[in-house]
Scaffold this active site. Structure first.
Site, PDB file in Angstrom:
ATOM      1  N   VAL A 146      12.233 -88.349 -72.178  1.00  0.00           N
ATOM      2  CA  VAL A 146      11.968 -88.020 -73.575  1.00  0.00           C
ATOM      3  C   VAL A 146      11.797 -86.497 -73.557  1.00  0.00           C
ATOM      4  CG1 VAL A 146      10.396 -88.293 -75.521  1.00  0.00           C
ATOM      5  CG2 VAL A 146      10.898 -90.255 -74.035  1.00  0.00           C
ATOM      6  N   PRO A 147      12.825 -85.760 -73.972  1.00  0.00           N
ATOM      7  CA  PRO A 147      12.938 -84.337 -73.668  1.00  0.00           C
ATOM      8  C   PRO A 147      12.055 -83.394 -74.493  1.00  0.00           C
ATOM      9  CG  PRO A 147      14.787 -85.015 -74.995  1.00  0.00           C
ATOM     10  CD  PRO A 147      13.993 -86.257 -74.705  1.00  0.00           C
ATOM     11  N   CYS A 148      10.757 -83.473 -74.272  1.00  0.00           N
ATOM     12  CA  CYS A 148       9.842 -82.583 -74.986  1.00  0.00           C
ATOM     13  C   CYS A 148      10.033 -81.123 -74.584  1.00  0.00           C
ATOM     14  CB  CYS A 148       8.396 -83.023 -74.786  1.00  0.00           C
ATOM     15  SG  CYS A 148       7.870 -83.128 -73.074  1.00  0.00           S
ATOM     16  N   HIS A 149      10.674 -80.885 -73.443  1.00  0.00           N
ATOM     17  CA  HIS A 149      10.934 -79.505 -73.011  1.00  0.00           C
ATOM     18  C   HIS A 149      11.938 -78.806 -73.931  1.00  0.00           C
ATOM     19  CE1 HIS A 149      14.011 -81.966 -70.995  1.00  0.00           C
ATOM     20  NE2 HIS A 149      14.778 -80.887 -71.034  1.00  0.00           N
TER      21      HIS A 149
END
Length: 156
Positions: A118-121
């Site tokens: 889950v690409p919170c970056h």
């Protein structure tokens, strides 16, 4: 709940999950662990290896993150950010339908239990600055450079 570990270029990934799906992926600077990978986590470890080798841009895993309904909605919104792209907390808040929820969105983003998947970056400040990242800004920078469609070559 089963656990597996993988050494990555930016730390040690810890995977936790069961037959219902992957519950969490966290990163650590150092750790001691066993090399055995439970069958239920083999695919997650394999897909992570492909990601770090530059062979995978999306993950195809059964996930089961634990959180509030709002957090899950934010995490679902994060899944919509394409590989190699970024968005701001403000834009994400707008996408989720409430521009005033920017702080709540940022908080939910920070509680994302599925590192990289889950690409919170991929969420940055409205001014383009790298902002807080639970895994450390050096990792966020590395991940964004890793996913960048334009690779900067070293002159030296």
């Amino acid at each position: 709940m089963e656990t597996a570990y993988l050494k990555t270029p930016i730390g040690y990934a810890e995977f936790k999950g069961d037959v219902n799906g992957l519950v969490s992926v966290k990163v650590f600077d150092e750790m001691t662990f066993l090399d055995t990978i439970p069958e239920v986590l083999e695919d997650a470890v394999y897909q992570f290896q492909e990601y770090f080798e530059g062979k995978r841009k999306t993950f195809d895993l059964k996930i089961n993150p634990q959180g509030t309904d709002f957090q899950k909605r934010v995490w679902q919104g994060l899944l919509e950010i394409p590989y190699g792209k970024t968005t701001s907390y403000l834009e994400l808040s707008k996408t989720l339908g409430d521009v005033k929820a920017i702080r709540a969105v940022a908080s939910a983003n920070g509680k994302n239990p599925l590192w990289i998947i889950v690409p919170c970056h991929r969420v940055i400040g409205s001014n383009g600055d790298l902002t807080g990242y639970a895994g450390g800004l050096h990792r966020k920078k590395w991940l964004l450079e890793h996913e960048s469609p334009v690779k900067q070559q070293s002159l030296f």
